[in-house]
Write a protein that holds these residues in place. Structure first.
Motif, PDB file in Angstrom:
ATOM      1  N   GLY A  47     -26.761 -64.106  -5.918  1.00  0.00           N
ATOM      2  CA  GLY A  47     -25.754 -65.160  -5.891  1.00  0.00           C
ATOM      3  C   GLY A  47     -26.356 -66.533  -5.652  1.00  0.00           C
ATOM      4  N   TRP A  48     -25.767 -67.529  -6.322  1.00  0.00           N
ATOM      5  CA  TRP A  48     -26.209 -68.907  -6.115  1.00  0.00           C
ATOM      6  C   TRP A  48     -25.095 -69.865  -6.512  1.00  0.00           C
ATOM      7  N   LEU A  49     -25.260 -71.132  -6.197  1.00  0.00           N
ATOM      8  CA  LEU A  49     -24.344 -72.230  -6.514  1.00  0.00           C
ATOM      9  C   LEU A  49     -22.945 -72.038  -5.942  1.00  0.00           C
ATOM     10  N   LYS A  50     -22.829 -71.184  -4.921  1.00  0.00           N
ATOM     11  CA  LYS A  50     -21.561 -71.041  -4.201  1.00  0.00           C
ATOM     12  C   LYS A  50     -21.859 -70.954  -2.710  1.00  0.00           C
ATOM     13  N   LYS A  51     -20.944 -71.476  -1.934  1.00  0.00           N
ATOM     14  CA  LYS A  51     -21.124 -71.487  -0.489  1.00  0.00           C
ATOM     15  C   LYS A  51     -21.354 -70.073   0.033  1.00  0.00           C
ATOM     16  N   GLY A  52     -22.328 -69.935   0.883  1.00  0.00           N
ATOM     17  CA  GLY A  52     -22.624 -68.643   1.488  1.00  0.00           C
ATOM     18  C   GLY A  52     -23.760 -67.893   0.831  1.00  0.00           C
ATOM     19  N   TYR A  53     -24.156 -68.335  -0.361  1.00  0.00           N
ATOM     20  CA  TYR A  53     -25.257 -67.681  -1.052  1.00  0.00           C
ATOM     21  C   TYR A  53     -26.584 -68.351  -0.694  1.00  0.00           C
ATOM     22  N   ASP A  54     -27.581 -67.534  -0.418  1.00  0.00           N
ATOM     23  CA  ASP A  54     -28.921 -68.042  -0.103  1.00  0.00           C
ATOM     24  C   ASP A  54     -29.933 -67.274  -0.958  1.00  0.00           C
ATOM     25  N   PRO A  55     -30.104 -67.674  -2.210  1.00  0.00           N
ATOM     26  CA  PRO A  55     -30.970 -66.909  -3.118  1.00  0.00           C
ATOM     27  C   PRO A  55     -32.406 -66.783  -2.649  1.00  0.00           C
ATOM     28  N   LEU A  56     -32.933 -67.802  -1.983  1.00  0.00           N
ATOM     29  CA  LEU A  56     -34.328 -67.752  -1.554  1.00  0.00           C
ATOM     30  C   LEU A  56     -34.599 -66.583  -0.597  1.00  0.00           C
ATOM     31  N   SER A  57     -33.605 -66.250   0.213  1.00  0.00           N
ATOM     32  CA  SER A  57     -33.793 -65.172   1.181  1.00  0.00           C
ATOM     33  C   SER A  57     -33.837 -63.802   0.512  1.00  0.00           C
ATOM     34  N   GLN A  58     -33.413 -63.728  -0.759  1.00  0.00           N
ATOM     35  CA  GLN A  58     -33.366 -62.440  -1.454  1.00  0.00           C
ATOM     36  C   GLN A  58     -34.456 -62.289  -2.517  1.00  0.00           C
ATOM     37  N   LEU A  59     -35.234 -63.343  -2.712  1.00  0.00           N
ATOM     38  CA  LEU A  59     -36.245 -63.297  -3.755  1.00  0.00           C
ATOM     39  C   LEU A  59     -37.613 -62.920  -3.192  1.00  0.00           C
ATOM     40  N   PRO A  60     -38.370 -62.107  -3.916  1.00  0.00           N
ATOM     41  CA  PRO A  60     -39.758 -61.854  -3.548  1.00  0.00           C
ATOM     42  C   PRO A  60     -40.610 -63.014  -4.052  1.00  0.00           C
ATOM     43  N   GLU A  61     -41.900 -62.852  -4.099  1.00  0.00           N
ATOM     44  CA  GLU A  61     -42.754 -63.865  -4.713  1.00  0.00           C
ATOM     45  C   GLU A  61     -42.406 -63.956  -6.198  1.00  0.00           C
ATOM     46  N   VAL A  62     -42.139 -65.169  -6.660  1.00  0.00           N
ATOM     47  CA  VAL A  62     -41.686 -65.389  -8.036  1.00  0.00           C
ATOM     48  C   VAL A  62     -42.837 -65.953  -8.867  1.00  0.00           C
ATOM     49  N   HIS A  63     -43.019 -65.396 -10.065  1.00  0.00           N
ATOM     50  CA  HIS A  63     -44.111 -65.830 -10.933  1.00  0.00           C
ATOM     51  C   HIS A  63     -43.666 -66.821 -12.010  1.00  0.00           C
ATOM     52  N   ALA A  64     -42.390 -66.762 -12.388  1.00  0.00           N
ATOM     53  CA  ALA A  64     -41.873 -67.664 -13.414  1.00  0.00           C
ATOM     54  C   ALA A  64     -40.377 -67.863 -13.216  1.00  0.00           C
ATOM     55  N   VAL A  65     -39.884 -69.040 -13.608  1.00  0.00           N
ATOM     56  CA  VAL A  65     -38.464 -69.368 -13.522  1.00  0.00           C
ATOM     57  C   VAL A  65     -38.008 -69.868 -14.889  1.00  0.00           C
ATOM     58  N   VAL A  66     -36.849 -69.379 -15.342  1.00  0.00           N
ATOM     59  CA  VAL A  66     -36.273 -69.827 -16.604  1.00  0.00           C
ATOM     60  C   VAL A  66     -34.875 -70.357 -16.327  1.00  0.00           C
ATOM     61  N   ASN A  67     -34.609 -71.559 -16.788  1.00  0.00           N
ATOM     62  CA  ASN A  67     -33.325 -72.213 -16.539  1.00  0.00           C
ATOM     63  C   ASN A  67     -32.520 -72.322 -17.838  1.00  0.00           C
ATOM     64  N   LEU A  68     -31.448 -71.518 -17.937  1.00  0.00           N
ATOM     65  CA  LEU A  68     -30.595 -71.537 -19.127  1.00  0.00           C
ATOM     66  C   LEU A  68     -29.138 -71.836 -18.766  1.00  0.00           C
ATOM     67  N   ALA A  69     -28.900 -72.311 -17.559  1.00  0.00           N
ATOM     68  CA  ALA A  69     -27.537 -72.521 -17.092  1.00  0.00           C
ATOM     69  C   ALA A  69     -26.926 -73.801 -17.654  1.00  0.00           C
ATOM     70  N   GLY A  70     -25.608 -73.782 -17.825  1.00  0.00           N
ATOM     71  CA  GLY A  70     -24.895 -74.973 -18.278  1.00  0.00           C
ATOM     72  C   GLY A  70     -23.643 -74.631 -19.049  1.00  0.00           C
ATOM     73  N   THR A  71     -22.641 -75.466 -18.920  1.00  0.00           N
ATOM     74  CA  THR A  71     -21.382 -75.288 -19.654  1.00  0.00           C
ATOM     75  C   THR A  71     -21.625 -75.327 -21.164  1.00  0.00           C
ATOM     76  N   SER A  72     -20.909 -74.496 -21.895  1.00  0.00           N
ATOM     77  CA  SER A  72     -21.038 -74.463 -23.354  1.00  0.00           C
ATOM     78  C   SER A  72     -20.703 -75.819 -23.967  1.00  0.00           C
ATOM     79  N   LEU A  73     -21.422 -76.161 -25.037  1.00  0.00           N
ATOM     80  CA  LEU A  73     -21.151 -77.411 -25.759  1.00  0.00           C
ATOM     81  C   LEU A  73     -19.930 -77.293 -26.661  1.00  0.00           C
ATOM     82  N   PHE A  74     -19.501 -76.073 -26.947  1.00  0.00           N
ATOM     83  CA  PHE A  74     -18.404 -75.882 -27.884  1.00  0.00           C
ATOM     84  C   PHE A  74     -17.066 -76.279 -27.271  1.00  0.00           C
TER      85      PHE A  74
END
Length: 298
Positions: A47-74
């Motif tokens: 969980g992320w981007l909502k109150k109460g979620y702490d993604p960092l506490s649930q992630l192990p060591e991360v090797h890569a990050v991909v960002n595809l988030a965003g409202t549709s253009l349509f």
């Protein structure tokens, strides 16, 4: 590798997750509703981007990050819609970069989704990653801000790739809408038909991102498009042939403009974009030709 994806439940994100799992990676998908998802051996929803979620506490060591988030253009670009297009992209990107800054061990790479809309529109010019001048319309402005937010990861020593997507072809996204007139025997070119359409099959879109994660030589702008952009009239003819439907009518530009407002620039104007970096670095396209891409997508 442990790879984090924002927007991993979307059209391209799902394909990317499948591609990465096939390569043996573990995928951590950031979502606003992890409680609705089911973890598997290779996928963990966080969980992320909502109150109460702490993604960092649930992630192990991360090797890569991909960002595809965003409202549709349509959809019609009302002022509210435009605000959502801009804010959703900036919020997700800034939050991810902030997360990276707080990670004790930094990922090696951030691949941040962007758009060929960065280049603006033209019927005469063509663009590669070497084109530095950006367009002057709304989407070009949003894309520039979006990319600038992602590039802040450089301050943490993280290689940052700006994945500029063209129109992605598959069972979701733009293609289902584009084929509707043809299925009802009313298909043809849109407007003048001379506008360029820089496209890519969804499997290649995911493939290029996965390739960019591995290839340390890829940095900065990366056009996620097929090697052969087509003008709208030619794309429409290929679509008609694939669907075994006639190509005989024209959708007048004024009607498109009235129905979609400013968003009509995505349809009535375009840009001829070449994936120079992907080709020169050795990526092998699964669907370099439009007819084969359409056959598989449909």
């Amino acid at each position: 590798m442990n790879i984090v994806i924002s927007g991993g439940t979307g059209f391209v994100g799902k394909q990317l997750a499948e591609t990465l799992m096939e390569q043996g990676h573990h995928v951590y998908i950031l979502t606003r509703s992890p409680e609705e998802k089911l973890d598997t051996k290779q996928v963990t929803y966080i969980g992320w981007l909502k109150k109460g979620y702490d993604p960092l506490s649930q992630l192990p060591e991360v090797h890569a990050v991909v960002n595809l988030a965003g409202t549709s253009l349509f959809g019609k670009w009302t002022e509210e819609k435009k605000k959502s297009i801009r804010s959703s992209r900036l919020e997700a990107t800034e939050t991810l970069v902030d997360m990276i800054g707080k990670m004790p061990t930094k990922p090696k790479v951030l691949v941040s989704g962007s758009a060929v809309g960065f280049y603006g529109t033209s019927e005469q010019d063509s663009y590669t990653e070497e084109t530095n001048k950006r367009g002057e319309d709304f989407l070009a402005d949003v894309t520039y801000e979006w990319e600038q937010a992602a590039l802040q990861a450089n301050a943490f020593g993280v290689r940052t790739v700006l994945a500029r997507f063209g129109i992605v072809l598959g069972d979701k996204g733009a293609l289902p809408l584009m084929q509707l007139p043809f299925r009802y025997f009313a298909g043809g070119k849109i407007g003048s038909g001379e506008q360029w359409l820089s496209w890519i099959h969804v499997q290649d879109a995911a493939g290029i991102i996965a390739y960019a994660i591995e290839q340390e030589s890829i940095n900065g702008a990366l056009n996620v498009t097929a090697p052969h952009p087509r003008r709208n009239k030619d794309f429409s003819k290929a679509l008609a042939n694939t669907l075994h439907r006639p190509y005989w009518t024209t959708a007048p530009a004024p009607i498109i403009q009235k129905a979609l407002g400013e968003m009509s620039t995505l349809i009535l104007e375009g840009q001829c974009v070449y994936p120079k970096k992907a080709m020169e670095s050795g990526y092998t396209f699964q669907y370099p030709n439009l007819s084969e891409a359409l056959e598989h997508a449909l």
